[in-house]
Design a protein around this motif. Structure first.
Motif, PDB file in Angstrom:
ATOM      1  N   SER A   1      69.750  10.541  70.193  1.00  0.00           N
ATOM      2  CA  SER A   1      68.854  11.461  70.891  1.00  0.00           C
ATOM      3  C   SER A   1      68.420  10.895  72.228  1.00  0.00           C
ATOM      4  O   SER A   1      68.375  11.608  73.240  1.00  0.00           O
ATOM      5  N   LEU A   2      68.092   9.608  72.279  1.00  0.00           N
ATOM      6  CA  LEU A   2      67.679   8.985  73.537  1.00  0.00           C
ATOM      7  C   LEU A   2      68.833   8.930  74.535  1.00  0.00           C
ATOM      8  O   LEU A   2      68.641   9.152  75.738  1.00  0.00           O
ATOM      9  N   GLU A   3      70.012   8.653  74.027  1.00  0.00           N
ATOM     10  CA  GLU A   3      71.184   8.610  74.904  1.00  0.00           C
ATOM     11  C   GLU A   3      71.448   9.981  75.519  1.00  0.00           C
ATOM     12  O   GLU A   3      71.703  10.116  76.725  1.00  0.00           O
ATOM     13  N   LEU A   4      71.386  11.010  74.710  1.00  0.00           N
ATOM     14  CA  LEU A   4      71.621  12.361  75.213  1.00  0.00           C
ATOM     15  C   LEU A   4      70.501  12.791  76.154  1.00  0.00           C
ATOM     16  O   LEU A   4      70.751  13.462  77.172  1.00  0.00           O
ATOM     17  N   THR A   5      69.247  12.404  75.850  1.00  0.00           N
ATOM     18  CA  THR A   5      68.135  12.723  76.737  1.00  0.00           C
ATOM     19  C   THR A   5      68.338  12.115  78.120  1.00  0.00           C
ATOM     20  O   THR A   5      68.081  12.750  79.155  1.00  0.00           O
ATOM     21  N   ARG A   6      68.805  10.875  78.147  1.00  0.00           N
ATOM     22  CA  ARG A   6      69.089  10.212  79.432  1.00  0.00           C
ATOM     23  C   ARG A   6      70.112  11.008  80.245  1.00  0.00           C
ATOM     24  O   ARG A   6      69.934  11.231  81.448  1.00  0.00           O
ATOM     25  N   GLU A   7      71.173  11.461  79.582  1.00  0.00           N
ATOM     26  CA  GLU A   7      72.205  12.206  80.289  1.00  0.00           C
ATOM     27  C   GLU A   7      71.691  13.579  80.740  1.00  0.00           C
ATOM     28  O   GLU A   7      72.077  14.090  81.796  1.00  0.00           O
ATOM     29  N   VAL A   8      70.802  14.182  79.935  1.00  0.00           N
ATOM     30  CA  VAL A   8      70.215  15.469  80.321  1.00  0.00           C
ATOM     31  C   VAL A   8      69.358  15.305  81.583  1.00  0.00           C
ATOM     32  O   VAL A   8      69.407  16.142  82.510  1.00  0.00           O
ATOM     33  N   LEU A   9      68.573  14.223  81.639  1.00  0.00           N
ATOM     34  CA  LEU A   9      67.750  13.967  82.822  1.00  0.00           C
ATOM     35  C   LEU A   9      68.620  13.773  84.059  1.00  0.00           C
ATOM     36  O   LEU A   9      68.294  14.260  85.154  1.00  0.00           O
TER      37      LEU A   9
ATOM     38  N   GLU B   1      63.762   4.045  78.243  1.00  0.00           N
ATOM     39  CA  GLU B   1      63.361   2.731  77.751  1.00  0.00           C
ATOM     40  C   GLU B   1      61.846   2.584  77.693  1.00  0.00           C
ATOM     41  O   GLU B   1      61.328   1.785  76.913  1.00  0.00           O
ATOM     42  N   THR B   2      61.122   3.351  78.492  1.00  0.00           N
ATOM     43  CA  THR B   2      59.660   3.361  78.396  1.00  0.00           C
ATOM     44  C   THR B   2      59.207   4.129  77.155  1.00  0.00           C
ATOM     45  O   THR B   2      58.222   3.766  76.500  1.00  0.00           O
ATOM     46  N   PHE B   3      59.929   5.188  76.847  1.00  0.00           N
ATOM     47  CA  PHE B   3      59.573   6.010  75.687  1.00  0.00           C
ATOM     48  C   PHE B   3      59.777   5.263  74.375  1.00  0.00           C
ATOM     49  O   PHE B   3      58.981   5.404  73.436  1.00  0.00           O
ATOM     50  N   ARG B   4      60.824   4.447  74.302  1.00  0.00           N
ATOM     51  CA  ARG B   4      61.184   3.817  73.025  1.00  0.00           C
ATOM     52  C   ARG B   4      60.048   2.969  72.450  1.00  0.00           C
ATOM     53  O   ARG B   4      59.640   3.185  71.295  1.00  0.00           O
TER      54      ARG B   4
ATOM     55  N   GLU C   1      48.942  10.237  75.424  1.00  0.00           N
ATOM     56  CA  GLU C   1      49.176   8.895  75.955  1.00  0.00           C
ATOM     57  C   GLU C   1      50.518   8.796  76.656  1.00  0.00           C
ATOM     58  O   GLU C   1      50.652   8.093  77.666  1.00  0.00           O
ATOM     59  N   LEU C   2      51.517   9.505  76.129  1.00  0.00           N
ATOM     60  CA  LEU C   2      52.841   9.467  76.756  1.00  0.00           C
ATOM     61  C   LEU C   2      52.794  10.111  78.141  1.00  0.00           C
ATOM     62  O   LEU C   2      53.394   9.595  79.107  1.00  0.00           O
ATOM     63  N   GLU C   3      52.076  11.239  78.260  1.00  0.00           N
ATOM     64  CA  GLU C   3      51.947  11.883  79.564  1.00  0.00           C
ATOM     65  C   GLU C   3      51.256  10.956  80.560  1.00  0.00           C
ATOM     66  O   GLU C   3      51.683  10.819  81.718  1.00  0.00           O
ATOM     67  N   GLU C   4      50.181  10.302  80.104  1.00  0.00           N
ATOM     68  CA  GLU C   4      49.468   9.380  80.984  1.00  0.00           C
ATOM     69  C   GLU C   4      50.337   8.190  81.346  1.00  0.00           C
ATOM     70  O   GLU C   4      50.296   7.694  82.490  1.00  0.00           O
ATOM     71  N   LEU C   5      51.126   7.721  80.392  1.00  0.00           N
ATOM     72  CA  LEU C   5      52.012   6.586  80.648  1.00  0.00           C
ATOM     73  C   LEU C   5      53.057   6.934  81.699  1.00  0.00           C
ATOM     74  O   LEU C   5      53.319   6.143  82.625  1.00  0.00           O
ATOM     75  N   PHE C   6      53.633   8.099  81.594  1.00  0.00           N
ATOM     76  CA  PHE C   6      54.639   8.533  82.565  1.00  0.00           C
ATOM     77  C   PHE C   6      54.010   8.749  83.946  1.00  0.00           C
ATOM     78  O   PHE C   6      54.602   8.406  84.987  1.00  0.00           O
ATOM     79  N   GLU C   7      52.800   9.331  83.982  1.00  0.00           N
ATOM     80  CA  GLU C   7      52.138   9.592  85.257  1.00  0.00           C
ATOM     81  C   GLU C   7      51.767   8.297  85.974  1.00  0.00           C
ATOM     82  O   GLU C   7      51.799   8.215  87.198  1.00  0.00           O
TER      83      GLU C   7
END
Length: 608
Positions: free
Chosen positions: A526-534, A549-552, A582-588
């Motif tokens: 799922s993470l690999e495919l998400t990377r390619e989608v981005l 890698e931040t999400f993991r 927290e994930l939204e804040e982390l990304f921001e």
């Protein structure tokens, strides 16, 4: 008092140890061995334990534990799927059997009310006897085993209103008063039934969570006993079946993470008390009456077996089951049951039946129960080969003791990738897989794989688990995976267990079991495919990789926090919502992560 109790316990143990193995060695099964042992030590023979009725009353607890363990094996979703078999097939079978036996009782000269009670009572089958026979032969999961359980469950439910209606049939009180009393009993029973389900749904998990938190095996086992006996007693006080209460409690715990631990703690009690029940049935058999009227007693027992075999086979055919299933059910469910003792005794106490008739019918039921193991064995050896046989069940393989470093449980798509790498490195490993077709296919490619259930300790020992260093549980089924992990942890604590988790819930169960390393099967892909989608929507590959890698690690931390509130649905939801914020804040806060969607590229227009 204490000496007398210990003396009785000693008598039961000596009889079981000496007689049961002898009968079992003759190929007649454990059940008949317990029945014979009961007859030998009972009042009708040696009289070593004179109070057979008191023993029978106490030994009913064995049925309670049996039904609780069966309930643990039945998830609510599976029970829902069985509802047609329970209520449709069950009502059909009870109607056909009761009609036939009631007609025979009328021909024997009984009044209509007495004939109806006798017909229904003799139509009931023995739940512990049938389930024990199926368990001994490994047929609980077979087609006739599933239908037999459905019928037994319906019979236990149907017996309750009949027991309540016996005083009405006896005409011992005014009709209005009886109906008022009956309505009150029904309301109490319904209230207790609903209360057990609702209370169990919200209280059982917190109760076992508290018991597990003490880290005391004795406290946990005591909690399991408390639940079983408490549920059974609640149903008994409400005028229902103790076994029904225990069964409901088991079903409510079937989906819990504590199920396997509870089953392991309850199993010794179930086996001992069930054996005691069969010995008590043998003790209550009136051998003196059999000696006085052997022709009548044996003739009635044979007639009961034949009539119920006919009714059971006919019911199965009317329900459109095949001949093999119908004949298996006929041979398995042709005896009387322990609930028949209760109903016949109640009918005698209400004056509906003579005491001498009750004694004779109880003897007939006991004889039919004693004959069932022998008849079912003869059926399996003589009749089944004449029917169209299913594909023979394949025996598990016995892996050679090669001393592998790694044992892999499950060799589907997940396990095969690992196996290819290990084979390329020439690292010895042993594979156990319970899918016979997969084993045959994989063997064609030259891989070492053995057909077997990795939750069986004897097969794990044969596979070299005591010498191996690593156990890989590559099975996606949560129930099977947890059963293997828990047994391996108890028996082979030196093994480092690596496991595949089907989802977050499975991962949390494995974490609670202290598994060394856990991989969620869909997370890497799922993470690999998400990377390619981005990347596909215009984010640079470096930013996409950094985002993933931040999400993991964030997801791993969130999973551990959810583990702290495991089983509390409300707190789980709050934790998930907090993790999302927290994930939204982390990304921001991370300047290397693009938190706004890239502009959509212009559409390409073409001609067709």
């Amino acid at each position: 008092m204490a000496i007398a109790l210990l003396y009785n316990v000693l008598i039961f143990l000596v009889a079981a140890v000496l007689i049961v193995p002898l009968v079992k060695r003759l190929g007649l099964g454990e059940v008949l061995g317990y029945l014979v042992a009961g007859v030998v030590i009972g009042p009708s023979a040696l009289g070593l334990v004179p109070d057979a009725d008191a023993v029978l009353q106490f030994s009913q607890v064995g049925i309670v534990f049996l039904l609780f363990v069966i309930g643990l094996e039945l998830k609510p979703a599976r029970l829902k799927l069985m509802r047609k078999a329970v209520f449709h097939f069950g009502s059909l079978q009870v109607a056909v059997t009761t009609t036939l036996l009631t007609g025979l009782a009328l021909l024997a000269g009984l009044s209509p009310a007495a004939a109806l009670v006798v017909g229904f009572s003799l139509g009931l089958c023995s739940t512990p006897l049938v389930l024990q026979l199926l368990g001994e032969r490994g047929e609980l999961g077979s087609r006739h085993g599933r239908y037999a359980f459905a019928l037994l469950l319906f019979q236990d439910i149907a017996a309750i209103p009949v027991l309540a209606a016996i005083p009405l049939l006896a005409g011992g009180a005014s009709l209005g008063g009886d109906w008022t009393h009956l309505l009150a009993e029904v309301l109490i029973a319904v209230g207790a039934f609903v209360g057990l389900i609702v209370g169990g749904r919200y209280l059982l998990r917190p109760l076992f969570r508290f018991a597990a938190g003490t880290r005391s095996r004795e406290v946990f086992a005591g909690t399991a006993l408390l639940v079983v006996i408490g549920a059974a007693l609640l149903m008994e006080l409400a005028g229902l079946s103790m076994a029904l209460g225990a069964f409901i409690a088991g079903v409510l715990l079937a989906d819990s993470e504590y199920r396997h631990s509870i089953e392991a703690d309850i199993e010794p009690f179930r086996g001992l008390l069930l054996g005691l029940f069969f010995m008590a049935v043998g003790m209550t058999a009136q051998i003196g009456l059999l000696a006085e009227k052997p022709g009548l007693a044996l003739g009635l027992a044979a007639g009961l077996l034949a009539a119920k075999w006919l009714a059971m086979t006919l019911s199965a055919r009317l329900y459109r089951r095949d001949w093999k299933t119908a004949l298996n059910l006929g041979a398995l469910l042709s005896q009387g049951g322990e609930f028949g003792f209760v109903l016949l005794t109640a009918a005698g106490a209400a004056g509906l039946l003579d005491a001498s008739l009750v004694g004779l019918l109880v003897l007939v039921v006991s004889l039919s129960m004693a004959a069932t193991p022998v008849l079912f064995l003869l059926h399996a050896r003589l009749i089944r080969p004449l029917l169209k046989a299913d594909r023979p069940r394949r025996d598990y393989d016995r892996p050679p003791p090669i001393g592998p470093q790694i044992i892999i449980a499950g060799f589907g798509r997940f396990g095969q990738i690992m196996g290819r790498i290990l084979q390329g490195l020439k690292i010895p490993y042993t594979v156990l897989d319970s899918n016979a077709e997969r084993v045959d296919v994989v063997r064609r490619y030259g891989n070492d794989i053995y057909f077997g259930d990795a939750s069986r300790l004897d097969l794990l020992e044969a596979a070299g688990a005591d010498k191996a260093r690593v156990m890989v549980v590559a099975i996606g089924d949560i129930e099977t995976s947890m059963r293997i992990v828990q047994r391996v942890k108890r028996r082979f604590p030196h093994l480092r267990v690596y496991a595949r988790a089907r989802d977050r819930y499975h991962a949390q169960l494995l974490m609670r079991a202290e598994v060394t390393y856990i991989i969620r099967e869909l997370l890497p892909a799922s993470l690999e495919l998400t990377r390619e989608v981005l990347v596909g929507v215009g984010i640079s590959r470096e930013q996409a990789s950094h985002t993933v890698e931040t999400f993991r690690p964030h997801d791993e931390r969130a999973l551990k926090r959810q583990l702290e509130v495991f089983g509390n649905k409300r707190e789980q939801i709050q934790t998930i919502q907090q993790a999302a914020r927290e994930l939204e804040e982390l990304f921001e806060a991370d300047e290397d992560i693009a938190t706004t969607a890239p502009e959509r590229p212009p559409e390409r227009r073409g001609t067709t």
